[in-house]
Design a protein around this motif. Structure first.
Motif, PDB file in Angstrom:
ATOM      1  N   GLN A  37     -99.181 -28.444 -59.701  1.00 40.30           N
ATOM      2  CA  GLN A  37    -100.223 -28.913 -58.770  1.00 40.30           C
ATOM      3  C   GLN A  37    -101.176 -27.779 -58.424  1.00 40.30           C
ATOM      4  O   GLN A  37    -102.392 -27.952 -58.405  1.00 40.30           O
ATOM      5  CB  GLN A  37     -99.589 -29.428 -57.470  1.00 40.30           C
ATOM      6  CG  GLN A  37     -99.130 -30.863 -57.559  1.00 40.30           C
ATOM      7  CD  GLN A  37     -98.192 -31.231 -56.413  1.00 40.30           C
ATOM      8  OE1 GLN A  37     -97.933 -30.434 -55.517  1.00 40.30           O
ATOM      9  NE2 GLN A  37     -97.666 -32.444 -56.467  1.00 40.30           N
ATOM     10  N   ILE A  40    -103.471 -27.129 -61.378  1.00 43.17           N
ATOM     11  CA  ILE A  40    -104.456 -28.191 -61.573  1.00 43.17           C
ATOM     12  C   ILE A  40    -105.524 -28.162 -60.477  1.00 43.17           C
ATOM     13  O   ILE A  40    -106.717 -28.301 -60.737  1.00 43.17           O
ATOM     14  CB  ILE A  40    -103.752 -29.573 -61.626  1.00 43.17           C
ATOM     15  CG1 ILE A  40    -102.795 -29.629 -62.822  1.00 43.17           C
ATOM     16  CG2 ILE A  40    -104.755 -30.724 -61.670  1.00 43.17           C
ATOM     17  CD1 ILE A  40    -103.422 -29.337 -64.162  1.00 43.17           C
ATOM     18  N   GLN A  41    -105.067 -27.922 -59.247  1.00 44.73           N
ATOM     19  CA  GLN A  41    -106.048 -27.856 -58.149  1.00 44.73           C
ATOM     20  C   GLN A  41    -106.922 -26.623 -58.297  1.00 44.73           C
ATOM     21  O   GLN A  41    -108.112 -26.657 -57.985  1.00 44.73           O
ATOM     22  CB  GLN A  41    -105.335 -27.888 -56.797  1.00 44.73           C
ATOM     23  CG  GLN A  41    -104.868 -29.312 -56.482  1.00 44.73           C
ATOM     24  CD  GLN A  41    -104.230 -29.428 -55.114  1.00 44.73           C
ATOM     25  OE1 GLN A  41    -103.357 -28.634 -54.766  1.00 44.73           O
ATOM     26  NE2 GLN A  41    -104.648 -30.414 -54.343  1.00 44.73           N
ATOM     27  N   LYS A  45    -109.358 -29.928 -60.112  1.00 44.36           N
ATOM     28  CA  LYS A  45    -109.062 -31.336 -60.478  1.00 44.36           C
ATOM     29  C   LYS A  45    -108.287 -32.027 -59.359  1.00 44.36           C
ATOM     30  O   LYS A  45    -107.661 -31.381 -58.514  1.00 44.36           O
ATOM     31  CB  LYS A  45    -108.198 -31.387 -61.750  1.00 44.36           C
ATOM     32  CG  LYS A  45    -108.753 -30.615 -62.911  1.00 44.36           C
ATOM     33  CD  LYS A  45    -110.038 -31.253 -63.414  1.00 44.36           C
ATOM     34  CE  LYS A  45    -110.593 -30.408 -64.561  1.00 44.36           C
ATOM     35  NZ  LYS A  45    -111.977 -30.769 -64.879  1.00 44.36           N
ATOM     36  N   ARG A  47    -105.313 -33.940 -57.462  1.00 49.13           N
ATOM     37  CA  ARG A  47    -103.903 -33.636 -57.400  1.00 49.13           C
ATOM     38  C   ARG A  47    -103.052 -34.575 -58.264  1.00 49.13           C
ATOM     39  O   ARG A  47    -102.092 -34.152 -58.902  1.00 49.13           O
ATOM     40  CB  ARG A  47    -103.494 -33.793 -55.932  1.00 49.13           C
ATOM     41  CG  ARG A  47    -102.298 -33.049 -55.481  1.00 49.13           C
ATOM     42  CD  ARG A  47    -102.109 -33.419 -54.002  1.00 49.13           C
ATOM     43  NE  ARG A  47    -100.684 -33.449 -53.689  1.00 49.13           N
ATOM     44  CZ  ARG A  47    -100.053 -32.427 -53.145  1.00 49.13           C
ATOM     45  NH1 ARG A  47    -100.687 -31.325 -52.847  1.00 49.13           N
ATOM     46  NH2 ARG A  47     -98.763 -32.520 -52.883  1.00 49.13           N
ATOM     47  N   ARG A  49    -103.551 -35.759 -61.029  1.00 52.78           N
ATOM     48  CA  ARG A  49    -103.539 -35.375 -62.450  1.00 52.78           C
ATOM     49  C   ARG A  49    -102.297 -34.560 -62.778  1.00 52.78           C
ATOM     50  O   ARG A  49    -101.739 -34.655 -63.865  1.00 52.78           O
ATOM     51  CB  ARG A  49    -104.789 -34.533 -62.775  1.00 52.78           C
ATOM     52  CG  ARG A  49    -106.086 -35.281 -62.689  1.00 52.78           C
ATOM     53  CD  ARG A  49    -106.212 -36.273 -63.822  1.00 52.78           C
ATOM     54  NE  ARG A  49    -107.405 -37.085 -63.679  1.00 52.78           N
ATOM     55  CZ  ARG A  49    -107.544 -38.297 -64.201  1.00 52.78           C
ATOM     56  NH1 ARG A  49    -106.548 -38.833 -64.899  1.00 52.78           N
ATOM     57  NH2 ARG A  49    -108.646 -38.972 -64.046  1.00 52.78           N
ATOM     58  N   ALA A  50    -101.877 -33.763 -61.805  1.00 54.46           N
ATOM     59  CA  ALA A  50    -100.694 -32.912 -62.036  1.00 54.46           C
ATOM     60  C   ALA A  50     -99.468 -33.776 -62.327  1.00 54.46           C
ATOM     61  O   ALA A  50     -98.714 -33.495 -63.255  1.00 54.46           O
ATOM     62  CB  ALA A  50    -100.440 -32.019 -60.823  1.00 54.46           C
ATOM     63  N   ILE A  53     -99.648 -35.216 -65.845  1.00 56.81           N
ATOM     64  CA  ILE A  53     -99.335 -34.201 -66.866  1.00 56.81           C
ATOM     65  C   ILE A  53     -97.845 -33.870 -66.848  1.00 56.81           C
ATOM     66  O   ILE A  53     -97.190 -33.755 -67.891  1.00 56.81           O
ATOM     67  CB  ILE A  53    -100.184 -32.932 -66.630  1.00 56.81           C
ATOM     68  CG1 ILE A  53    -101.674 -33.260 -66.807  1.00 56.81           C
ATOM     69  CG2 ILE A  53     -99.762 -31.797 -67.565  1.00 56.81           C
ATOM     70  CD1 ILE A  53    -102.611 -32.195 -66.284  1.00 56.81           C
ATOM     71  N   ILE A  71    -105.629 -38.638 -69.788  1.00 57.43           N
ATOM     72  CA  ILE A  71    -106.380 -37.482 -69.289  1.00 57.43           C
ATOM     73  C   ILE A  71    -107.669 -37.386 -70.129  1.00 57.43           C
ATOM     74  O   ILE A  71    -107.611 -37.529 -71.353  1.00 57.43           O
ATOM     75  CB  ILE A  71    -105.548 -36.175 -69.489  1.00 57.43           C
ATOM     76  CG1 ILE A  71    -104.143 -36.307 -68.896  1.00 57.43           C
ATOM     77  CG2 ILE A  71    -106.279 -34.953 -68.971  1.00 57.43           C
ATOM     78  CD1 ILE A  71    -104.051 -36.242 -67.403  1.00 57.43           C
ATOM     79  N   MET A  75    -110.982 -32.614 -69.924  1.00 57.18           N
ATOM     80  CA  MET A  75    -109.920 -31.957 -69.171  1.00 57.18           C
ATOM     81  C   MET A  75    -108.817 -31.450 -70.103  1.00 57.18           C
ATOM     82  O   MET A  75    -108.230 -30.400 -69.879  1.00 57.18           O
ATOM     83  CB  MET A  75    -109.332 -32.905 -68.137  1.00 57.18           C
ATOM     84  CG  MET A  75    -108.324 -32.202 -67.263  1.00 57.18           C
ATOM     85  SD  MET A  75    -107.812 -33.216 -65.884  1.00 57.18           S
ATOM     86  CE  MET A  75    -106.480 -32.229 -65.263  1.00 57.18           C
ATOM     87  N   LEU A  79    -107.500 -27.713 -70.268  1.00 57.51           N
ATOM     88  CA  LEU A  79    -106.069 -27.381 -70.154  1.00 57.51           C
ATOM     89  C   LEU A  79    -105.627 -26.483 -71.311  1.00 57.51           C
ATOM     90  O   LEU A  79    -104.931 -25.493 -71.122  1.00 57.51           O
ATOM     91  CB  LEU A  79    -105.225 -28.656 -70.171  1.00 57.51           C
ATOM     92  CG  LEU A  79    -105.092 -29.409 -68.852  1.00 57.51           C
ATOM     93  CD1 LEU A  79    -104.444 -30.777 -69.087  1.00 57.51           C
ATOM     94  CD2 LEU A  79    -104.273 -28.596 -67.849  1.00 57.51           C
TER      95      LEU A  79
END
Ligand code: SAH
Length: 369
Positions: A37, A40-41, A45, A47, A49-50, A53, A71, A75, A79
């Motif tokens: 998290q 990703i933050q 992005k 939260r 999304r974490a 993933i 995703i 992005m 990543l």
């Protein structure tokens, strides 16, 4: 267990620092959900999304960001620039006559590590069959216990959190849905508490319901007895703790386990008494039985006294003989007598049936491959 519960007290900066590879990218499986998290933050992005993933990595077993189809393309590229997915490479699989399987993995730097899968169908009194995976936490080991072959290697390096938790993930992936690993024991190569930070992140990923989702009742960390780290483990995680005791007097333990010079057996047992264990938990004491060394009835009597006041169970492990050591396993009768004495005096005690000896997969046999 949710990520919030499993990650208490863990500052994030060190986790992120340790997950960084020499190429500057994050080894994404060396982060737990909270670490992911933060990453990703940090990329600006959302939260959630974490979590997406995280599930791709630990539950859907992808090996590239490309496969993460919910995703966005941009992005995924981002990543890819900031992080990498680094599964273990399977070097070899060896099957024992008794059903035990040894997995040998090649790490990114060529180091080889092992995990051992141990089925146990014939358990007593209608207990459910178990499928236990024994996981490594280091390449080699620094503890130098005189009877253990892993000790001969010395410590080569710590495993990353990703390398530790990828062992159960990848073995399960190979087994498919029909055979589930029921128990995980950190009893392979290495001293788990000598690689504390990475091990704890790996435990989070084994426990997290959004990752491997194992119950804390089914995970056991075994240690030679690194006292401060043991206390920390009991405070910070809910998993089971096993202590390799292997002796009934201070002198005896010093002879075979050098760590006793740093933390005496008395100190160790006092610390065990004081551990903040939940009501339902006991500490397992492993006791490797070596003929003529620690297998006498006097040893059994002393062991009963040592267990006094500790919520414990003893697991006797008759020594697995090997050409490198002049140590013998006691007779089955002696092991039985020893066990009976403990049981008669109120100490819960089982004998470990060591498996996989024909492929050098048994306790103490994980050495230079
Ligand atoms: N370093 C941790 C994790 C390894 S567990 C620990 O020591 O607890 C490995 C277990 O195998 C330990 O309990 C160790 O005492 C035991 N062992 C080592 N060599 C053995 C051998 N030849 N036969 C039986 N057990 C052995």
């Amino acid at each position: 267990m949710s990520s919030a519960e499993s990650s208490k007290n863990q500052p994030l900066e060190p986790q992120l620092r340790r997950a960084k590879r020499p190429d500057g990218r994050f080894d994404i499986q060396s982060l737990d959900q909270t670490g992911l998290q933060a990453l990703i933050q940090g990329l600006g992005k959302e939260r959630f999304r974490a979590l997406q993933i995280y599930k791709w990595l630990w539950q859907r077993n992808v090996s590239s960001f490309e496969e993460m189809t919910n995703i966005s393309k941009s992005m995924r590229v981002e990543l890819e620039n900031r992080a990498s997915i680094n599964p273990l490479e399977q070097a070899q699989v060896q099957e024992s006559e008794d059903g035990t399987t040894k997995f040998i993995w090649r790490c990114h730097d060529g180091q080889l590590i092992e995990s051992v899968l141990i089925p146990d169908e014939n358990r007593a009194n209608g207990l459910k069959p178990r499928l236990t995976l024994c996981v490594s936490t280091q390449v080699g080991c620094a503890m130098a216990c005189s009877f253990c072959l892993t000790g001969d290697m010395g410590l080569i390096r710590n495993l990353s959190a990703g390398e530790i938790a990828n062992q159960p993930r990848m073995v399960q992936q190979m087994l498919g849905d029909d055979r589930r690993i029921t128990n995980i024991v950190l009893m392979g190569m290495g001293e788990p508490l000598n690689n504390y930070e990475n091990m704890v992140v790996a435990l989070h990923n084994m426990l997290d319901e959004d990752a491997l989702n194992y119950s804390h009742r089914r995970i056991t960390v075994s240690t030679v007895g690194l006292v401060p780290a043991m206390k920390r483990l009991a405070e910070e995680t809910p998993v089971n703790i096993a202590v390799s005791l292997n002796a009934s007097t201070e002198e005896q333990r010093q002879q075979v386990m050098p760590i006793t010079k740093k933390y005496s057996m008395t100190q160790l047992l006092e610390a065990c008494k004081a551990l903040p264990l939940p009501k339902a938990k006991r500490i397992t004491f492993e006791y490797v039985m070596m003929a003529g060394f620690n297998d006498s009835m006097d040893d059994a009597k002393r062991l009963v006294r040592l267990m006094n006041g500790i919520r414990s169970k003893v697991n006797l492990i008759p020594y697995n003989e090997n050409p490198q050591r002049d140590i013998r396993r006691p007779s089955d009768e002696q092991v039985k007598r020893f066990q009976n004495h403990l049981v008669k005096h109120g100490v819960q005690c089982s004998v470990r049936v060591s498996r996989g000896r024909d492929i050098s997969a048994a306790c103490g046999q994980l050495g230079k491959i």
